[in-house]
Write a protein that holds these residues in place. Structure first.
Motif, PDB file in Angstrom:
ATOM      1  N   GLY A 197      76.396  37.377  37.873  1.00  0.00           N
ATOM      2  CA  GLY A 197      76.079  37.410  36.455  1.00  0.00           C
ATOM      3  C   GLY A 197      75.477  38.725  36.013  1.00  0.00           C
ATOM      4  N   THR A 198      75.664  39.761  36.816  1.00  0.00           N
ATOM      5  CA  THR A 198      75.150  41.094  36.517  1.00  0.00           C
ATOM      6  C   THR A 198      76.282  42.104  36.617  1.00  0.00           C
ATOM      7  N   ALA A 199      76.376  42.990  35.664  1.00  0.00           N
ATOM      8  CA  ALA A 199      77.366  44.065  35.691  1.00  0.00           C
ATOM      9  C   ALA A 199      76.661  45.374  36.021  1.00  0.00           C
ATOM     10  N   HIS A 200      77.159  46.073  37.017  1.00  0.00           N
ATOM     11  CA  HIS A 200      76.567  47.352  37.412  1.00  0.00           C
ATOM     12  C   HIS A 200      77.624  48.176  38.143  1.00  0.00           C
ATOM     13  N   ALA A 201      77.558  49.482  37.963  1.00  0.00           N
ATOM     14  CA  ALA A 201      78.555  50.360  38.576  1.00  0.00           C
ATOM     15  C   ALA A 201      78.546  50.276  40.104  1.00  0.00           C
ATOM     16  N   LYS A 202      77.404  49.962  40.688  1.00  0.00           N
ATOM     17  CA  LYS A 202      77.304  49.874  42.148  1.00  0.00           C
ATOM     18  C   LYS A 202      77.816  48.543  42.696  1.00  0.00           C
TER      19      LYS A 202
END
Length: 241
Positions: A53-58
Motif C-alpha cells: 500500500g506504499t508507492a516508492h521508487a525503491k
C-alpha cells in the motif's frame, strides 16, 4: 562455505538490495520505512500475502497467497544482499501444529528459497526475547522460535536472529491486529516510564529497522542479538553510511 558472522554483506561500502518479508506487519512497516529512507539501501523487494500500500521508487513487490511456496518467482529473488524476515504470528489461541507451520516451516522454506537465489545474502530473522535455543523449555512459542533460529543457522548462509523485547511503534506505524493496536495506543504514555526503569527491555520500530541495516552492512560478533544489542546496533547506524 559460510562466511564469518562479522563480515560485511559486500566488499565495499555502498547501496544494497534488500528482500523484506512481512512489510505490512508492525515490525515490517518500521523496517520498510527505514530501508526507504536510508541511502545504503538501493532497492527493496517486499514479499507478502497482501500489497504494502506504499508507492516508492525503491520498492517492488511480490504478492502471493502462500509465501512458503516461492518456486515460481525464484528468479526475482536473485541478486540481493540481505533479507529481513519480519513475518510472525502470536501463538495465543493457535493450535500447536499451525503455529509450528507458520513460524518454523514457513520461515525455513522462505530462507531456503532466497539462499538458493542469492547465495551471498545475509538473512536476518525477527525472533523474540525469551526464545529457547535449547528447544526443551516449557513455553511452546519459545521452543518453536528457538528451533527456527537453530535451523536457520544450519543453512549455508550468513544469518542473525534478532530478539527484541517490547517494541514501541513510532512514525505512524501500527499493528494490523486490532487488539494489539488498541493496547499500544493505551500503553503509549507508559513507554517513557518503561524506558527509564528498564531501558534494556524496550526498542522502537525505527531502531529495529536501523539495526537490521547496520548488521547487514557491517555484520555482528554474535549470531543472536538480544534487545540491548539491537539498540546498540540501531544507535550506531546513525553515524555510518
Amino acid at each position: 562455505m559460510v562466511r564469518g558472522q562479522d563480515e560485511p554483506i559486500t566488499g565495499r561500502r555502498g547501496p544494497a538490495k534488500v528482500i523484506l518479508f512481512g512489510a505490512t506487519g508492525m515490525v515490517g512497516q518500521g523496517v520498510l520505512r527505514e530501508c526507504l529512507l536510508d541511502d545504503r539501501v538501493e532497492q527493496v523487494l517486499a514479499v507478502g500475502r497482501t500489497p504494502v500500500g506504499t508507492a516508492h521508487a525503491k520498492l517492488t513487490e511480490i504478492v502471493r497467497a502462500d509465501v512458503s511456496d516461492l518456486s515460481g518467482v525464484r528468479e526475482q529473488l536473485a541478486g540481493y544482499q540481505a533479507c529481513f524476515f519480519c513475518l510472525g504470528v502470536s501463538s495465543a489461541g493457535m493450535a500447536a501444529a499451525e503455529y509450528h507451520r507458520l513460524t518454523y516451516d514457513l520461515t525455513l522454506a522462505a530462507a531456503a528459497a532466497v539462499a538458493e537465489a542469492s547465495p551471498d545474502l545475509t538473512f536476518i530473522y525477527v525472533s523474540g526475547q525469551g526464545a529457547d535455543s535449547t528447544e526443551k523449555g516449557r513455553i511452546r512459542w519459545a521452543r518453536v522460535k528457538g528451533a527456527t533460529e537453530n535451523a536457520l543457522r544450519a543453512l549455508p548462509m550468513r544469518n542473525y536472529a534478532f530478539r527484541p523485547g517490547v517494541i514501541q511503534p513510532v512514525h505512524g506505524v501500527t499493528s494490523k491486529t486490532r487488539l494489539y493496536a488498541v493496547i499500544y495506543r493505551v500503553a503509549g504514555p507508559l513507554f517513557p516510564v518503561l524506558r527509564r526503569l528498564a531501558p534494556g527491555s524496550l526498542t522502537t520500530t525505527e531502531t529495529l529497522g536501523r539495526a537490521m541495516i547496520a548488521v547487514a552492512e557491517r555484520g555482528y560478533p554474535e549470531p543472536v542479538l538480544e534487545n540491548r544489542d539491537i539498540n546498540s546496533a540501531g544507535r550506531s547506524s546513525r553515524t555510518i553510511g
